[in-house]
Design a protein around this motif. Sequence first.
Motif, mmCIF file in Angstrom:
data_model
loop_
_atom_site.group_PDB
_atom_site.id
_atom_site.type_symbol
_atom_site.label_atom_id
_atom_site.label_comp_id
_atom_site.label_asym_id
_atom_site.label_seq_id
_atom_site.Cartn_x
_atom_site.Cartn_y
_atom_site.Cartn_z
ATOM 1 N N ALA A 131 20.505 78.492 66.390
ATOM 2 C CA ALA A 131 19.565 78.199 67.482
ATOM 3 C C ALA A 131 18.591 79.354 67.692
ATOM 4 C CB ALA A 131 20.336 77.912 68.767
ATOM 5 N N PHE A 132 19.073 80.585 67.668
ATOM 6 C CA PHE A 132 18.192 81.740 67.867
ATOM 7 C C PHE A 132 17.170 81.855 66.728
ATOM 8 C CE2 PHE A 132 22.014 83.691 70.205
ATOM 9 C CZ PHE A 132 21.603 83.153 71.411
ATOM 10 N N ASN A 133 17.587 81.541 65.534
ATOM 11 C CA ASN A 133 16.648 81.586 64.405
ATOM 12 C C ASN A 133 15.554 80.530 64.550
ATOM 13 O OD1 ASN A 133 17.953 83.740 63.192
ATOM 14 N ND2 ASN A 133 19.230 82.456 61.884
ATOM 15 N N VAL A 134 15.913 79.368 65.106
ATOM 16 C CA VAL A 134 14.912 78.328 65.354
ATOM 17 C C VAL A 134 13.892 78.829 66.380
ATOM 18 C CG1 VAL A 134 14.508 76.018 66.294
ATOM 19 C CG2 VAL A 134 16.419 76.409 64.736
ATOM 20 N N VAL A 135 14.358 79.557 67.393
ATOM 21 C CA VAL A 135 13.430 80.113 68.389
ATOM 22 C C VAL A 135 12.354 80.931 67.696
ATOM 23 C CG1 VAL A 135 13.162 81.685 70.348
ATOM 24 C CG2 VAL A 135 15.133 80.164 70.244
ATOM 25 N N PHE A 136 12.761 81.804 66.767
ATOM 26 C CA PHE A 136 11.795 82.677 66.105
ATOM 27 C C PHE A 136 10.875 81.911 65.159
ATOM 28 C CE2 PHE A 136 15.050 86.073 67.013
ATOM 29 C CZ PHE A 136 14.293 86.668 68.007
ATOM 30 N N GLU A 137 11.366 80.796 64.633
ATOM 31 C CA GLU A 137 10.487 79.940 63.820
ATOM 32 C C GLU A 137 9.393 79.333 64.686
ATOM 33 O OE1 GLU A 137 12.853 77.017 61.887
ATOM 34 O OE2 GLU A 137 14.083 78.483 60.795
ATOM 35 N N LEU A 138 9.761 78.968 65.910
ATOM 36 C CA LEU A 138 8.800 78.336 66.815
ATOM 37 C C LEU A 138 7.923 79.357 67.530
ATOM 38 C CD1 LEU A 138 11.187 75.679 68.412
ATOM 39 C CD2 LEU A 138 9.406 75.250 66.716
ATOM 40 N N ASP A 139 8.497 80.514 67.841
ATOM 41 C CA ASP A 139 7.774 81.550 68.587
ATOM 42 C C ASP A 139 8.327 82.922 68.195
ATOM 43 O OD1 ASP A 139 6.485 83.216 70.328
ATOM 44 O OD2 ASP A 139 7.158 82.226 72.163
#
Length: 315
Positions: A131-139
């Motif tokens: 989930a945290f890695n997805v955050v960085f992909e999005l922002d």
Amino acid sequence: MVLLKRLVGNSRVLLNFLFVVVLTGCVNSTSGVFVTKNKVTLAEQYPNIHFEQEVMIARISQMLIIGQLSQDERASLHFERGVLYDSLGLWGLARYDFTQTLALQPKTAAVYNYLGLYSLLDEDYDMALEAFNVVFELDPNYEYTYLNRGLDFYYTARYNLAQQDFLKFYHADIKDPYRILWLYLNELKFKPEEAKQHLAQRATQLSTEYWGTFIVQYYLGKLSEQDLLDKAQVFVDPQSSEYAEILTETYFYLAKQKLNTGNLSEAETLFKLALANQVYNFVEYRFALFELAKLKDMQASEQNNVVTQNDTNKK
């Protein structure tokens, strides 16, 4: 409805009183001035302290039921209600609203940050990291996810990776003491000979607008616990909600210090006191709960080892 509200309010006060009585009976071995044999320093808890959040939840719920809303509006309301539930410690309801937000707006970085945090607190480290890695992909600039992913690495003993994230979080605001406290706690795990030196160096940049600056000074030996208590009572009004916040922070970082020096029973008591102030959305509240769960698992494991050893000896 008025009677129900009064009963609920009185039950909260009673539970808080019983919680303090139980803790007071458990703190005989805990040194310091925040916790003594006959007194525990806690913030006042008021029955109506969360009244505004509860009213907002009721209004948002009405709008979601009867409102003619666009998909984006509905997603936004679910997110806002989720944040309110989170602030009240109703994390199951918050998680429901955040998943509803994702169903309507799949690219909401803040939602992945919350869901990652809940997974981390559930000790589902892989799901949290995803989930945290997805955050960085999005922002890529979502600042607080560096803290949260760093905590994931910290609690899975990947201290070098945690250091990278904690450093990025620190450099985003070098005047914030809580950022250097987590750097220090992490550095204690893999380069303890440098940790206090780095803490002292970074402390020179801190702002006294933050209560955590005084906790750092305590860690450095520049303040006693009595100094901390005295400063707490003038830093904010002891009758205010801010007093509960600074006590939550203080008890948590005192507990971490006790934990790192092997004083597990004192650490356990202090973590419980961090919870007693009921500041549900603070990282220190969340991870006091998390640390207590880990201590409970450790104690259960030790007991099982003793039983196994005794059984072996009998044979």
